[in-house]
Motif scaffolding. Structure first.
Motif, PDB file in Angstrom:
ATOM      1  N   ALA A  44     -11.707  11.692   8.200  1.00 50.83           N
ATOM      2  CA  ALA A  44     -12.894  12.036   7.678  1.00 50.83           C
ATOM      3  C   ALA A  44     -13.810  10.880   7.312  1.00 50.83           C
ATOM      4  O   ALA A  44     -13.102   9.610   7.062  1.00 50.83           O
ATOM      5  N   GLY A  45     -14.952  11.016   6.911  1.00 48.62           N
ATOM      6  CA  GLY A  45     -15.849   9.968   6.656  1.00 48.62           C
ATOM      7  C   GLY A  45     -15.446   9.616   4.981  1.00 48.62           C
ATOM      8  O   GLY A  45     -14.872  10.420   4.395  1.00 48.62           O
ATOM      9  N   ILE A  46     -15.609   8.352   4.787  1.00 44.39           N
ATOM     10  CA  ILE A  46     -15.321   7.999   3.300  1.00 44.39           C
ATOM     11  C   ILE A  46     -16.490   8.252   2.465  1.00 44.39           C
ATOM     12  O   ILE A  46     -17.702   8.183   2.752  1.00 44.39           O
ATOM     13  N   THR A  47     -16.172   8.842   1.419  1.00 43.40           N
ATOM     14  CA  THR A  47     -16.964   9.215   0.154  1.00 43.40           C
ATOM     15  C   THR A  47     -16.877   8.327  -0.921  1.00 43.40           C
ATOM     16  O   THR A  47     -15.921   7.655  -1.279  1.00 43.40           O
ATOM     17  N   ALA A  48     -17.804   8.660  -1.817  1.00 40.82           N
ATOM     18  CA  ALA A  48     -17.878   7.675  -3.109  1.00 40.82           C
ATOM     19  C   ALA A  48     -16.664   8.122  -4.058  1.00 40.82           C
ATOM     20  O   ALA A  48     -15.890   7.577  -5.072  1.00 40.82           O
ATOM     21  N   ALA A  49     -16.005   9.499  -3.947  1.00 39.42           N
ATOM     22  CA  ALA A  49     -14.946   9.755  -4.727  1.00 39.42           C
ATOM     23  C   ALA A  49     -13.734   9.164  -4.209  1.00 39.42           C
ATOM     24  O   ALA A  49     -12.805   9.537  -4.804  1.00 39.42           O
ATOM     25  N   LEU A 106       0.892  -1.147   0.150  1.00 39.14           N
ATOM     26  CA  LEU A 106       0.007  -0.137   0.179  1.00 39.14           C
ATOM     27  C   LEU A 106       0.883   1.220  -0.100  1.00 39.14           C
ATOM     28  O   LEU A 106       0.943   1.951   0.972  1.00 39.14           O
ATOM     29  N   GLN A 107       1.693   1.435  -1.149  1.00 36.16           N
ATOM     30  CA  GLN A 107       2.590   2.571  -1.155  1.00 36.16           C
ATOM     31  C   GLN A 107       1.680   3.806  -1.284  1.00 36.16           C
ATOM     32  O   GLN A 107       0.915   3.873  -2.270  1.00 36.16           O
ATOM     33  N   GLY A 108       2.043   5.168  -0.519  1.00 35.72           N
ATOM     34  CA  GLY A 108       1.218   6.135  -0.236  1.00 35.72           C
ATOM     35  C   GLY A 108       0.207   6.127   0.337  1.00 35.72           C
ATOM     36  O   GLY A 108      -0.737   7.237   0.255  1.00 35.72           O
ATOM     37  N   LEU A 109       0.186   5.333   1.316  1.00 35.64           N
ATOM     38  CA  LEU A 109      -1.013   5.316   2.335  1.00 35.64           C
ATOM     39  C   LEU A 109      -0.936   6.431   3.159  1.00 35.64           C
ATOM     40  O   LEU A 109      -0.036   6.606   3.979  1.00 35.64           O
ATOM     41  N   VAL A 110      -2.084   7.102   3.635  1.00 36.46           N
ATOM     42  CA  VAL A 110      -1.984   8.271   4.147  1.00 36.46           C
ATOM     43  C   VAL A 110      -3.138   7.975   5.479  1.00 36.46           C
ATOM     44  O   VAL A 110      -4.213   7.835   5.148  1.00 36.46           O
ATOM     45  N   THR A 111      -2.662   8.071   6.775  1.00 43.86           N
ATOM     46  CA  THR A 111      -3.415   7.713   7.910  1.00 43.86           C
ATOM     47  C   THR A 111      -3.526   8.907   8.612  1.00 43.86           C
ATOM     48  O   THR A 111      -4.129   8.701   9.948  1.00 43.86           O
ATOM     49  N   THR A 155      -7.333   4.437  14.810  1.00 41.50           N
ATOM     50  CA  THR A 155      -6.422   4.974  15.822  1.00 41.50           C
ATOM     51  C   THR A 155      -6.858   5.965  16.838  1.00 41.50           C
ATOM     52  O   THR A 155      -6.560   6.023  18.066  1.00 41.50           O
ATOM     53  N   ASN A 156      -7.875   6.834  16.183  1.00 43.17           N
ATOM     54  CA  ASN A 156      -8.425   7.996  17.028  1.00 43.17           C
ATOM     55  C   ASN A 156      -9.693   7.480  17.736  1.00 43.17           C
ATOM     56  O   ASN A 156     -10.164   8.361  18.698  1.00 43.17           O
ATOM     57  N   LYS A 157     -10.318   6.456  17.917  1.00 43.17           N
ATOM     58  CA  LYS A 157     -11.302   5.870  18.636  1.00 43.17           C
ATOM     59  C   LYS A 157     -11.112   5.615  20.173  1.00 43.17           C
ATOM     60  O   LYS A 157      -9.988   5.548  20.326  1.00 43.17           O
ATOM     61  N   VAL A 158     -12.156   5.831  21.085  1.00 42.38           N
ATOM     62  CA  VAL A 158     -12.008   5.648  22.400  1.00 42.38           C
ATOM     63  C   VAL A 158     -12.453   4.289  22.798  1.00 42.38           C
ATOM     64  O   VAL A 158     -13.761   4.041  22.693  1.00 42.38           O
ATOM     65  N   ASP A 159     -11.766   3.491  23.261  1.00 44.35           N
ATOM     66  CA  ASP A 159     -12.573   2.268  23.817  1.00 44.35           C
ATOM     67  C   ASP A 159     -13.342   2.340  25.121  1.00 44.35           C
ATOM     68  O   ASP A 159     -13.090   3.313  25.949  1.00 44.35           O
ATOM     69  N   LYS A 160     -14.189   1.657  24.994  1.00 40.68           N
ATOM     70  CA  LYS A 160     -15.307   1.541  26.241  1.00 40.68           C
ATOM     71  C   LYS A 160     -14.562   0.727  27.311  1.00 40.68           C
ATOM     72  O   LYS A 160     -14.138  -0.474  27.083  1.00 40.68           O
ATOM     73  N   ASP A 161     -14.466   1.107  28.553  1.00 36.30           N
ATOM     74  CA  ASP A 161     -14.062   0.596  29.462  1.00 36.30           C
ATOM     75  C   ASP A 161     -14.851   0.023  30.588  1.00 36.30           C
ATOM     76  O   ASP A 161     -15.580   0.649  31.416  1.00 36.30           O
ATOM     77  N   GLY A 162     -15.297  -1.115  30.523  1.00 34.83           N
ATOM     78  CA  GLY A 162     -16.511  -2.039  31.226  1.00 34.83           C
ATOM     79  C   GLY A 162     -17.702  -1.462  31.010  1.00 34.83           C
ATOM     80  O   GLY A 162     -18.272  -1.123  29.979  1.00 34.83           O
ATOM     81  N   SER A 163     -18.170  -0.962  32.274  1.00 33.69           N
ATOM     82  CA  SER A 163     -19.461  -0.429  32.490  1.00 33.69           C
ATOM     83  C   SER A 163     -19.431   1.247  32.388  1.00 33.69           C
ATOM     84  O   SER A 163     -20.393   1.789  32.455  1.00 33.69           O
ATOM     85  N   LYS A 164     -18.101   1.740  32.192  1.00 34.37           N
ATOM     86  CA  LYS A 164     -18.077   3.096  31.941  1.00 34.37           C
ATOM     87  C   LYS A 164     -18.590   3.767  30.776  1.00 34.37           C
ATOM     88  O   LYS A 164     -18.536   2.778  29.711  1.00 34.37           O
ATOM     89  N   LEU A 178      -7.368   3.207  -1.726  1.00 33.57           N
ATOM     90  CA  LEU A 178      -6.148   3.592  -1.022  1.00 33.57           C
ATOM     91  C   LEU A 178      -6.295   4.711   0.046  1.00 33.57           C
ATOM     92  O   LEU A 178      -6.380   4.502   1.295  1.00 33.57           O
ATOM     93  N   GLN A 179      -7.175   5.849  -0.329  1.00 38.46           N
ATOM     94  CA  GLN A 179      -7.830   6.837   0.385  1.00 38.46           C
ATOM     95  C   GLN A 179      -8.623   6.042   1.420  1.00 38.46           C
ATOM     96  O   GLN A 179      -8.654   6.700   2.651  1.00 38.46           O
ATOM     97  N   ALA A 180      -9.607   5.144   1.046  1.00 34.87           N
ATOM     98  CA  ALA A 180     -10.539   4.851   2.044  1.00 34.87           C
ATOM     99  C   ALA A 180      -9.941   4.195   3.033  1.00 34.87           C
ATOM    100  O   ALA A 180     -10.238   4.143   4.314  1.00 34.87           O
ATOM    101  N   LEU A 181      -8.927   3.120   2.699  1.00 34.96           N
ATOM    102  CA  LEU A 181      -7.923   2.298   3.767  1.00 34.96           C
ATOM    103  C   LEU A 181      -7.589   3.443   4.742  1.00 34.96           C
ATOM    104  O   LEU A 181      -7.348   3.089   6.039  1.00 34.96           O
ATOM    105  N   GLY A 182      -6.932   4.339   4.285  1.00 36.53           N
ATOM    106  CA  GLY A 182      -6.251   5.284   5.398  1.00 36.53           C
ATOM    107  C   GLY A 182      -7.024   6.267   6.072  1.00 36.53           C
ATOM    108  O   GLY A 182      -6.821   6.328   7.334  1.00 36.53           O
ATOM    109  N   LYS A 183      -8.290   6.424   5.868  1.00 34.46           N
ATOM    110  CA  LYS A 183      -9.582   7.026   6.518  1.00 34.46           C
ATOM    111  C   LYS A 183      -9.764   5.976   7.516  1.00 34.46           C
ATOM    112  O   LYS A 183      -9.963   6.281   8.888  1.00 34.46           O
ATOM    113  N   LEU A 184     -10.037   4.741   7.118  1.00 38.63           N
ATOM    114  CA  LEU A 184     -10.388   3.841   8.079  1.00 38.63           C
ATOM    115  C   LEU A 184      -9.339   3.345   9.198  1.00 38.63           C
ATOM    116  O   LEU A 184      -9.751   3.549  10.454  1.00 38.63           O
ATOM    117  N   GLN A 185      -8.010   3.620   8.885  1.00 37.90           N
ATOM    118  CA  GLN A 185      -7.156   3.404   9.769  1.00 37.90           C
ATOM    119  C   GLN A 185      -6.920   4.789  10.722  1.00 37.90           C
ATOM    120  O   GLN A 185      -6.686   4.385  12.007  1.00 37.90           O
TER     121      GLN A 185
END
Length: 231
Positions: free
Chosen positions: A49-54, A40-45, A69-78, A58-65
């Motif tokens: 932003a949300g994935i669009t049809a345009a 995946l040469q040139g992958l930008v992570t 990376t920026n998500k917050v995991d849920k900690d038990g019942s918190k 490679l761009q979609a994979l970078g956005k997903l990554q």
């Protein structure tokens, strides 16, 4: 325009090249494996932003990554909150000493005096106030002084009567002093001031005129002082 046929990567020749399949031919079995092995040469992570049809694959994979990376995991019942608790705030809380809440210089607003213990001082005023029952001053050494002016009205031909509810309660019965300041005809006659029914919250007054002759409209105004202790 004619339909384009699938392309296959020829790795059996040098240099490798793409070749259009003849009509009716099938892709070699290693085509999918070759496609999955492409780097995946040139992958930008750094764009979450949300994935669009345009977007390209490679761009979609970078956005997903980036989103992962920026998500917050849920900690038990918190649960997650809209309020962001920063590391700077955590450090600030961690540096607050156990005795910080006892520092009155950092307190604002009002607090019932009965909830405060260990007051240091030899007699300075620590609270002063007033209400419909008079004025009061509380001192650091526990003393309490209250003042008020009341009207004593007709009771009998020999007595005028009045009641004083203290603006704040004493811890035990206080010392009472009274002085006549003005009144009707009764002020010009010999008289005595008698207290009765005293408690930590109230005291009664009888103005006694031995000669009698008090009329229904006669009154006497008393300036009163009560001195005692609030603690």
């Amino acid at each position: 325009m004619t339909d384009r046929r699938p392309l296959t990567l020829r790795t059996d020749v040098t240099p490798n090249r793409l070749q259009e399949l003849p009509a009716g031919d099938q892709l070699p079995p290693d085509t999918l494996a070759n496609a999955l092995a492409v780097v995946l040469q040139g992958l930008v992570t750094n764009n979450n932003a949300g994935i669009t049809a345009a977007d390209t694959v490679l761009q979609a994979l970078g956005k997903l990554q980036a989103q992962s990376t920026n998500k917050v995991d849920k900690d038990g019942s918190k649960v997650l909150s809209d309020n962001n608790y920063t590391n700077a705030e955590r450090v600030k809380l961690a540096n607050i000493g156990d005795s910080a809440s006892n520092d009155r210089s950092k307190h604002t607003g009002t607090q019932p005096l009965s909830t405060i213990t260990g007051i240091v001082g030899v007699g300075g005023v620590i609270e002063r106030g007033s209400n419909s029952n008079g004025d009061y001053s509380k001192f650091a050494d526990g003393m309490l002084i209250c003042t008020q002016r009341i009207v004593c009205g007709f009771d009998t031909a020999n007595t005028l009567k009045g009641i004083w509810n203290f603006p704040v309660f004493f811890s035990r019965n206080a010392r009472i002093s009274a002085q006549i300041v003005e009144g009707g005809a009764a002020i010009y006659k010999p008289l005595n001031i008698i207290t009765y029914g005293q408690s930590t919250g109230v005291v009664g007054f009888l103005v006694y005129v031995p000669e009698g002759g008090i009329g229904a409209s006669d009154v006497v105004n008393l300036d009163l002082t009560a001195a005692g202790y609030w603690s």
